[in-house]
Scaffold this active site. Structure first.
Site, PDB file in Angstrom:
ATOM      1  N   CYS A   1      -3.173  -8.465  -1.000  1.00  0.00           N
ATOM      2  CA  CYS A   1      -2.048  -9.350   0.193  1.00  0.00           C
ATOM      3  C   CYS A   1      -3.313 -10.059   1.049  1.00  0.00           C
ATOM      4  O   CYS A   1      -4.115  -9.966   1.734  1.00  0.00           O
ATOM      5  CB  CYS A   1      -1.050  -8.845   0.552  1.00  0.00           C
TER       6      CYS A   1
ATOM      7  N   SER B   1       2.186   2.821  -2.368  1.00  0.00           N
ATOM      8  CA  SER B   1       3.767   2.825  -2.182  1.00  0.00           C
ATOM      9  C   SER B   1       3.906   1.501  -3.043  1.00  0.00           C
ATOM     10  O   SER B   1       5.078   2.064  -3.993  1.00  0.00           O
ATOM     11  CB  SER B   1       4.555   2.969  -0.664  1.00  0.00           C
ATOM     12  N   ASN B   2       3.945   0.413  -2.449  1.00  0.00           N
ATOM     13  CA  ASN B   2       4.064  -1.111  -3.758  1.00  0.00           C
ATOM     14  C   ASN B   2       3.992  -0.995  -4.838  1.00  0.00           C
ATOM     15  O   ASN B   2       4.415  -1.284  -5.454  1.00  0.00           O
ATOM     16  CB  ASN B   2       2.980  -2.161  -3.138  1.00  0.00           C
TER      17      ASN B   2
ATOM     18  N   CYS C   1      -1.315  -4.750   9.959  1.00  0.00           N
ATOM     19  CA  CYS C   1      -1.086  -5.759   9.492  1.00  0.00           C
ATOM     20  C   CYS C   1       0.093  -6.057   9.882  1.00  0.00           C
ATOM     21  O   CYS C   1       0.820  -5.707  10.401  1.00  0.00           O
ATOM     22  CB  CYS C   1      -0.247  -5.933   8.175  1.00  0.00           C
TER      23      CYS C   1
ATOM     24  N   SER D   1      -3.242  -3.655  -3.186  1.00  0.00           N
ATOM     25  CA  SER D   1      -4.580  -2.765  -1.964  1.00  0.00           C
ATOM     26  C   SER D   1      -5.246  -3.124  -3.450  1.00  0.00           C
ATOM     27  O   SER D   1      -6.623  -2.091  -3.097  1.00  0.00           O
ATOM     28  CB  SER D   1      -4.404  -1.305  -0.956  1.00  0.00           C
TER      29      SER D   1
ATOM     30  N   GLU E   1       3.577   4.229   6.790  1.00  0.00           N
ATOM     31  CA  GLU E   1       3.465   2.982   7.705  1.00  0.00           C
ATOM     32  C   GLU E   1       5.095   3.745   8.173  1.00  0.00           C
ATOM     33  O   GLU E   1       5.699   3.653   9.633  1.00  0.00           O
ATOM     34  CB  GLU E   1       3.992   2.065   6.645  1.00  0.00           C
TER      35      GLU E   1
ATOM     36  N   HIS F   1      -4.466   1.643   0.472  1.00  0.00           N
ATOM     37  CA  HIS F   1      -4.089   3.183  -0.412  1.00  0.00           C
ATOM     38  C   HIS F   1      -4.655   3.320  -1.360  1.00  0.00           C
ATOM     39  O   HIS F   1      -4.022   2.686  -2.572  1.00  0.00           O
ATOM     40  CB  HIS F   1      -2.713   3.461  -0.243  1.00  0.00           C
TER      41      HIS F   1
HETATM   42  O1  0CN Z   1      -1.418   0.493  -1.017  1.00  0.00           O
HETATM   43  P1  0CN Z   1      -0.871  -0.689   0.161  1.00  0.00           P
HETATM   44  O2  0CN Z   1      -2.516   0.446   0.823  1.00  0.00           O
HETATM   45  O3  0CN Z   1       0.311   0.580   0.946  1.00  0.00           O
HETATM   46  P2  0CN Z   1       0.871   1.296   0.356  1.00  0.00           P
HETATM   47  O4  0CN Z   1       1.987   0.146  -0.616  1.00  0.00           O
HETATM   48  O5  0CN Z   1       1.431   3.063   0.483  1.00  0.00           O
HETATM   49  O6  0CN Z   1       2.319   0.771   1.719  1.00  0.00           O
HETATM   50  O7  0CN Z   1      -1.097  -1.692   0.343  1.00  0.00           O
HETATM   51  C1  0CN Z   1      -0.732  -2.536   1.305  1.00  0.00           C
HETATM   52  C2  0CN Z   1       0.320  -2.629   2.013  1.00  0.00           C
HETATM   53  C3  0CN Z   1       0.426  -1.772   3.724  1.00  0.00           C
HETATM   54  C4  0CN Z   1       0.889  -1.859   4.777  1.00  0.00           C
HETATM   55 FE1  SF4 Z   2       0.919  -6.332   4.843  1.00  0.00          FE
HETATM   56 FE2  SF4 Z   2       1.086  -4.309   3.329  1.00  0.00          FE
HETATM   57 FE3  SF4 Z   2       2.462  -6.450   3.021  1.00  0.00          FE
HETATM   58 FE4  SF4 Z   2       0.078  -6.289   2.235  1.00  0.00          FE
HETATM   59  S1  SF4 Z   2       1.299  -4.778   1.396  1.00  0.00           S
HETATM   60  S2  SF4 Z   2       0.962  -8.069   3.527  1.00  0.00           S
HETATM   61  S3  SF4 Z   2      -0.617  -5.368   4.354  1.00  0.00           S
HETATM   62  S4  SF4 Z   2       3.218  -5.255   4.827  1.00  0.00           S
END
Ligand code: 0CN
Ligand code: SF4
Length: 326
Positions: A18, A229-230, A102, A273, A132, A47
């Site tokens: 993202c 998490s995502n 972010c 990520s 977060e 992550h």
């Molecule tokens: O995997 P990520 O580093 O983080 P989470 O999904 O665990 O929050 O992805 C980027 C998200 C942000 C902020």
């Molecule tokens: Fe920002 Fe996290 Fe959403 Fe990516 S997943 S756009 S880092 S809030």
């Protein structure tokens, strides 16, 4: 598996990086180029194991707390954000900071500060212990109560049920969060909603895309790390949307051949990520096993990008001017 099974892959899009992750990873790379190694990074910048290892090899040193960073060094804060006390601690230790939080996480921090100023009780929906949530809670610890899913709602206590607002972590399941909000509204009919979605566009879009893929998939493979998490949510969402099976893997080496037993359609996606090179590895692994036919399922496009953290932009600009001046 029968020889007649038509094997194919449904590849979800959007998937992977993202805007916030792209910015955070580039910030570490540019800082290494600009100032030289070592550059300290508080927590995992994002992550993802592969991203962290790659940056470590280039000279980034990942620490858990700013107290581990030698005085006078440069420290980068991760995409997930930090509590104000972390900024204070860094200042006390005379660290030069680059904040890669972010902007969409910062937006939630600002909402928390505003509602706390107006003396609201803030119900922050999120996962206990996630960085977060720790960062956002730190903006107004006396006003924020964590609500970790619908099961937590019955235990929530507030001072005044007519002065309550909910906010959320950016990387939750949209559907589960709505369940939590509905349960909260049953208890507190006057509950105020955030001014705009806290669950970010990238989280939402990846869930929408994987839902489309999942309905037609015997198996969904989500590429992502276990602490993302995502990414974890994408497996849950896929299963909830009808995928017969779903697994989270860091890379192709973690796929179990047995998962393919009787499988015709494999859905593939990745968390916010995750660099696409890891997805390419999974697609190659699948192609070697007869799943070479790949169809992209893309319900929407993404175009958002964020500029680099301001501290870095300032120094990069100064450097460019120095060079131009000869
Ligand atoms: O995997 P990520 O580093 O983080 P989470 O999904 O665990 O929050 O992805 C980027 C998200 C942000 C902020
Ligand atoms: Fe920002 Fe996290 Fe959403 Fe990516 S997943 S756009 S880092 S809030």
């Amino acid at each position: 598996m029968t020889a007649t099974t038509a094997r194919r892959v449904l590849l979800a899009a959007p998937r992977g990086y993202c805007a916030g992750v792209d910015r955070a990873v580039i910030a570490v790379e540019k800082a290494l180029e600009q100032y030289g190694a070592p550059i300290y990074v508080r927590k995992e910048i994002v992550h993802n194991k592969y991203v962290v290892e790659t940056l470590r090899k280039k000279g980034a040193i990942f620490v858990d707390e700013t107290e581990e960073v030698p005085e006078g060094s440069i420290v980068i804060f991760s995409a997930h954000g930090v509590a104000p006390v972390v900024h204070e601690e860094a200042e006390r230790r005379k660290l030069a900071t680059i904040d890669a939080t972010c902007p969409l996480v910062t937006k939630v921090h600002k909402e928390a500060v505003r509602f706390a100023k107006e003396d609201y009780d803030i119900l922050l929906i999120g996962h206990e212990g996630h960085e977060e949530v720790i960062g956002t809670s730190g903006e107004a610890p006396d006003h924020i109560t964590l609500v970790d899913g619908p099961g937590d709602v019955e235990n929530v206590e507030v001072r005044d049920p007519d002065k309550v607002v909910w906010l959320s972590q950016t990387t939750l399941s949209v559907d589960e969060t709505m369940e939590t909000v509905d349960a909260l509204k049953e208890r507190f009919p006057g509950l105020v909603s955030p001014p705009s979605d806290d669950i970010c566009y990238a989280t939402q879009n990846r869930q929408t895309a994987v839902k489309q893929v999942a309905a037609d998939s015997d198996l969904v493979i989500v590429v992502g790390s276990k602490n993302s998490s995502n990414s974890v949510r994408l497996v849950e969402v896929a299963l909830g949307a009808g995928a017969k099976a779903g697994h989270l893997v860091d890379n192709a080496s973690e796929i179990d051949e047995a998962w393919l037993e009787g499988v015709a359609t494999v859905g593939v996606t990745s968390g916010a990520s995750v660099p696409d090179v890891l997805v390419e590895g999974v697609l190659e692994w699948l192609a070697e096993r007869g799943y070479g036919d790949v169809e992209v399922v893309q319900p929407m496009e993404e175009k958002l990008t964020f500029s680099l953290p301001k501290e870095l932009r300032r120094d990069l600009r100064a450097e460019a001017e120095r060079k131009a001046a000869g």
